[in-house]
Write an enzyme that holds these catalytic residues in place. Structure first.
Site, short mmCIF file in Angstrom:
data_model
loop_
_atom_site.label_atom_id
_atom_site.label_comp_id
_atom_site.label_asym_id
_atom_site.label_seq_id
_atom_site.Cartn_x
_atom_site.Cartn_y
_atom_site.Cartn_z
N TRP A 314 40.69 41.01 29.15
CA TRP A 314 41.16 42.10 29.65
C TRP A 314 40.97 42.30 31.62
O TRP A 314 41.47 42.47 32.21
CB TRP A 314 39.68 42.78 29.77
CG TRP A 314 39.47 44.34 30.37
CD1 TRP A 314 39.57 45.46 30.50
CD2 TRP A 314 39.01 44.05 32.19
NE1 TRP A 314 39.25 45.81 31.64
CE2 TRP A 314 38.90 44.99 32.69
CE3 TRP A 314 38.08 43.01 32.85
CZ2 TRP A 314 38.81 45.88 33.48
CZ3 TRP A 314 37.58 43.34 34.40
CH2 TRP A 314 37.34 44.71 34.76
N HIS A 315 40.40 40.64 31.43
CA HIS A 315 40.80 39.89 32.20
C HIS A 315 42.27 40.20 33.17
O HIS A 315 42.05 40.13 34.22
CB HIS A 315 39.90 39.09 33.35
CG HIS A 315 38.25 39.47 33.61
ND1 HIS A 315 37.51 39.43 32.20
CD2 HIS A 315 37.55 39.66 34.86
CE1 HIS A 315 36.13 39.98 33.00
NE2 HIS A 315 35.99 39.84 34.02
N GLY A 316 43.06 39.43 32.47
CA GLY A 316 43.99 38.73 32.36
C GLY A 316 45.63 38.57 31.57
O GLY A 316 44.30 38.17 30.82
N PHE A 463 43.34 42.68 38.37
CA PHE A 463 43.18 42.85 36.74
C PHE A 463 42.96 44.66 37.03
O PHE A 463 43.11 44.68 35.17
CB PHE A 463 41.31 42.95 36.68
CG PHE A 463 41.89 41.21 36.73
CD1 PHE A 463 42.40 40.19 36.25
CD2 PHE A 463 40.31 40.14 37.39
CE1 PHE A 463 42.03 38.44 36.49
CE2 PHE A 463 39.91 38.99 37.73
CZ PHE A 463 40.88 38.74 37.89
#
Length: 463
Positions: A314-316, A463
């Site tokens: 999800w962060h990247g 993000f």
């Protein structure tokens, strides 16, 4: 439009004045409509085209919730935000990864990542799911639902606000008051101090080291890694403070997003104190639906690992983020295997806190590095006691001192108030006293005199 800019200050002032005027007219609908317009203007300031994408996601959630009793509607309400997020954020990532796997070159698309897409798609998902679970009723007023998803204080980088927390506030007479302003402005000032006085200065040193890790002395590399752990904390918690304080100025409440995470005695406690809104979202909408701890120990470990693996993704769109999430997932599993109170008291708690901070800081290397090669050079430089540029960056020591002093004050306050857990949330000063006003003006002076004037977006904007 970044919070840490003169444009935002002017924007906030105009929105505040107009909202106050509409509040005095006692026209709640006009107030909500104006805040919605202001939020879309705020979002469209980066790229007006993506305002239509935000509107599309909001409208799909609205329609899906209204017809939630139909299975197809629920599926659409979940699929649409996931497809939007997957296409804009992960399409090129998976395409390039597949190209490497097959040894070919499939090319990539020229896709611009819409700012804040990870946050507003998660809010859309949680709303539809909560309606299905009958935790809340479907909102029939589209303006209110669209405002919930797009409200400008939390739109770009959170905190992730659940519909069950925000929509009921729209049914109440939430007003701009002097008390809310005192609370909100103080929180915003704390956030600005964290961002432009501490985080942005640290980023100069951190960026240099991570850009050319082979050129720096191993001591400088260690200092840069520690500096980044402080930078990302001050940067992201600073954004959260500004967002929470900004919403409070308008009379709305958001839950705190950080609570002294680096004082955690294990990784489990760390994730209860770091990015609290994301941790809560992952637990409620991913970990528990996967089975949580209800289907045996082995299944619980698998659920923890999968949750953190997806949390890392999800962060990247980068394998370094996947690795970062996987390692945190393994650490959470190890925590479950250890006795619950192993690091809960005395010297063992200090040992646990030190080990946890070291582990979290080590993994920040992969979070910050552009790729595994850079991460490897960072680690290799320390392990081999590499020579090179020895730069004892003064702002790093200032940041460490600030973190240490703030933590000591929080511990002292919690013990004085006989609190079971350390409370890192800010004490608000009485602005009717000389002491309160003095501290306030010292903080404002520090921001104006020591603030970094370069262009450094908030870390979580990517993000």
């Amino acid at each position: 439009m970044s919070f840490a800019s003169l444009e935002f200050v002017a924007f906030f002032a105009v929105v505040f004045v107009v909202t106050l005027f509409l509040q005095r007219l006692r026209k709640q609908t006009y107030k909500e409509l104006f805040l919605l317009f202001a939020s879309y203007f705020f979002y469209g300031y980066w790229d007006w085209r993506f305002a239509f994408l935000l509107l599309f996601v909001s409208f799909s959630a609205y329609i899906s919730a209204l017809f939630i009793h139909k299975k197809a509607s629920l599926v659409i309400g979940i699929i649409i935000p996931l497809v939007v997020l997957g296409f804009f954020k992960y399409f090129n990532f998976f395409l390039s990864s597949f190209s490497i796997l097959i040894g070919g070159d499939l090319g990539i698309l020229n896709i611009i990542l819409p700012v804040g897409i990870s946050f507003y798609t998660f809010q859309s998902l949680s709303y539809v799911i909560d309606v299905k679970r009958k935790k809340i009723k479907a909102e029939k007023n589209f303006i209110r639902l669209a405002l919930y998803i797009s409200f400008f204080p939390q739109l770009v980088a959170g905190p992730i606000v659940k519909a069950s927390e925000f929509l009921p506030q729209l049914d109440e007479d939430r007003r701009i008051t002097r008390k809310n302003m005192e609370y909100g402005i103080q929180l915003m000032l704390f956030g600005f101090f964290k961002k432009i006085v501490i985080a942005d200065h640290l980023s100069v040193f951190v960026d240099d080291v991570f850009k050319m890790p082979t050129a720096f002395h191993w001591l400088s590399i260690i200092l840069a890694v520690i500096s980044y752990s402080i930078q990302i904390y001050f940067d992201f918690s600073g954004y959260s403070d500004i967002a929470i304080g900004c919403a409070k100025c308008f009379g709305y409440d958001f839950c705190p997003n950080f609570n002294l995470p680096y004082l955690s005695e294990n990784v489990t406690v760390f994730w209860r104190r770091w990015h609290i809104s994301l941790s809560t979202w992952l637990k409620e909408y991913l970990y528990i639906p996967l089975g949580g701890n209800r289907k045996g120990k082995i299944r619980q470990y698998i659920n923890l690992f999968v949750t953190m693996l997806l949390g890392g993704l999800w962060h990247g769109a980068n394998w370094t983020f996947v690795f970062w999430g996987a390692m945190h997932g393994l650490a959470l599993c190890v925590d479950k295997l250890l006795p619950k109170k192993l690091f809960s008291k005395g010297i063992l708690k200090f040992v646990g806190t030190t080990l946890t901070f070291s582990f979290v800081t080590f993994l920040w290397i992969f979070f910050r590095a552009d790729n595994f090669e850079v991460a490897w050079h960072i680690i290799k430089g320390v392990v081999t006691l590499q020579g090179g540029i020895l730069q004892p960056f003064s702002w790093s020591f200032l940041a460490i001192a600030v973190v240490g002093a703030a933590s000591a004050l929080a511990i002292y306050r919690s013990k004085k108030n006989k609190e079971a857990q350390i409370n890192g949330f800010y004490p608000l000063f009485n602005l009717n006293t000389v002491r309160g006003l003095t501290i306030l003006f010292i903080e404002i002076g520090s921001i104006l005199c020591l603030g970094f004037t370069g262009e450094h977006p908030f870390v979580y904007f990517q993000f």
